[in-house]
Design a protein around this motif. Structure first.
Motif, PDB file in Angstrom:
ATOM      1  N   GLY A 131       0.762  -1.232   0.000  1.00  0.00           N
ATOM      2  CA  GLY A 131       0.000   0.000   0.000  1.00  0.00           C
ATOM      3  C   GLY A 131       0.794   1.284   0.000  1.00  0.00           C
ATOM      4  N   SER A 169      -4.508  -2.375   1.106  1.00  0.00           N
ATOM      5  CA  SER A 169      -4.108  -0.962   1.059  1.00  0.00           C
ATOM      6  C   SER A 169      -3.659  -0.568  -0.338  1.00  0.00           C
ATOM      7  CB  SER A 169      -2.987  -0.694   2.056  1.00  0.00           C
ATOM      8  OG  SER A 169      -3.431  -0.949   3.374  1.00  0.00           O
ATOM      9  N   LYS A 193      -4.811  -1.675  -3.125  1.00  0.00           N
ATOM     10  CA  LYS A 193      -5.996  -1.479  -3.962  1.00  0.00           C
ATOM     11  C   LYS A 193      -6.533  -0.058  -3.804  1.00  0.00           C
ATOM     12  CE  LYS A 193      -7.212  -6.354  -4.036  1.00  0.00           C
ATOM     13  NZ  LYS A 193      -8.216  -7.387  -3.737  1.00  0.00           N
ATOM     14  N   ARG A 194      -6.521   0.437  -2.584  1.00  0.00           N
ATOM     15  CA  ARG A 194      -6.955   1.815  -2.377  1.00  0.00           C
ATOM     16  C   ARG A 194      -5.985   2.797  -3.023  1.00  0.00           C
ATOM     17  NH1 ARG A 194      -8.776   5.239   2.967  1.00  0.00           N
ATOM     18  NH2 ARG A 194      -8.699   7.245   1.897  1.00  0.00           N
ATOM     19  N   THR A 195      -4.692   2.511  -2.913  1.00  0.00           N
ATOM     20  CA  THR A 195      -3.686   3.406  -3.480  1.00  0.00           C
ATOM     21  C   THR A 195      -3.794   3.469  -4.995  1.00  0.00           C
ATOM     22  OG1 THR A 195      -2.242   2.847  -1.617  1.00  0.00           O
ATOM     23  CG2 THR A 195      -1.226   4.000  -3.444  1.00  0.00           C
ATOM     24  N   GLU A 237      -6.377   5.986  -5.683  1.00  0.00           N
ATOM     25  CA  GLU A 237      -5.942   7.331  -5.302  1.00  0.00           C
ATOM     26  C   GLU A 237      -4.890   7.907  -6.248  1.00  0.00           C
ATOM     27  OE1 GLU A 237      -7.087   9.187  -2.807  1.00  0.00           O
ATOM     28  OE2 GLU A 237      -8.332   7.713  -1.785  1.00  0.00           O
TER      29      GLU A 237
END
Length: 196
Positions: A10, A39, A41-43, A46
């Protein structure tokens, strides 16, 4: 067929793992195994224009982050090593302390115990002593620390050029031929008597 594990943690810089997967997908003799942390995947969302599904589709084999019973969790499953790109400090800590509570750190631990290449593109700055000591310990255990540091001798024209250079340096450590970076060329020797 050469199997390479790609771990994407992440940390900022998920584009390094994505670009590595893109480059390796074009090589018929390489099979990629991807571990994607939650994490990470969220990055992806973003930091990039990619979707998680698009990144996962780049891999030949997709593994679930929590599946510590996956093939790559065993030393008897032969691979040519693992690239963690980017490698967060949390992931570095898990690897250094053999804290194998997820597949990413377990697969890295397997590479170390089987004496296979493990390349960690550690992403953090500034670094405090604890970070530096964990990196030193990882090297003592057999990992290579390869922070994604840009090189300017190639006169990069874009962010993509900078990313390609770092990914190319990482692939070099696995002995993989690729066209991602401009290599330093020795200057031709001056002819005899030049400058006299």
């Amino acid at each position: 067929m050469k199997r390479i594990i790609i771990g994407i943690s992440g940390a900022s810089g998920v584009i390094y793992g994505i670009r590595a997967l893109q480059a390796l997908k074009a090589m018929a003799d390489i099979e990629t195994h991807l571990i994607f942390s939650p994490s990470a995947k969220r990055t992806v969302v973003e930091e990039t224009e990619w979707t998680v599904a698009q990144v996962e589709a780049l891999a030949d084999v997709l593994h679930t982050h929590g599946d510590i019973g996956a093939s790559i969790a065993s030393g008897s499953f032969r691979t040519a090593g693992m690239l963690v790109a980017p490698c967060s400090i949390k992931t570095l800590s898990g690897i250094v302390h053999s804290y194998n509570d997820n597949l990413l750190t377990r697969a890295a631990d397997v590479c170390l115990k089987e004496r296979r290449p493990l390349v960690l593109m550690v992403r953090e700055t500034p670094l405090h002593l604890g970070h530096l000591e964990m990196m030193a310990q990882a090297v003592r255990y057999g990992a290579a620390i390869l922070p994604p540091v840009p090189a300017f001798y190639s006169k990069p024209q874009s962010l993509g050029d900078i990313v390609d250079h770092s990914v190319g340096k990482a692939l070099d450590l696995f002995g993989i031929e690729h066209p991602l970076l401009k290599r330093w060329k020795e200057e031709p020797a001056a002819p005899p008597g030049a400058g006299t």
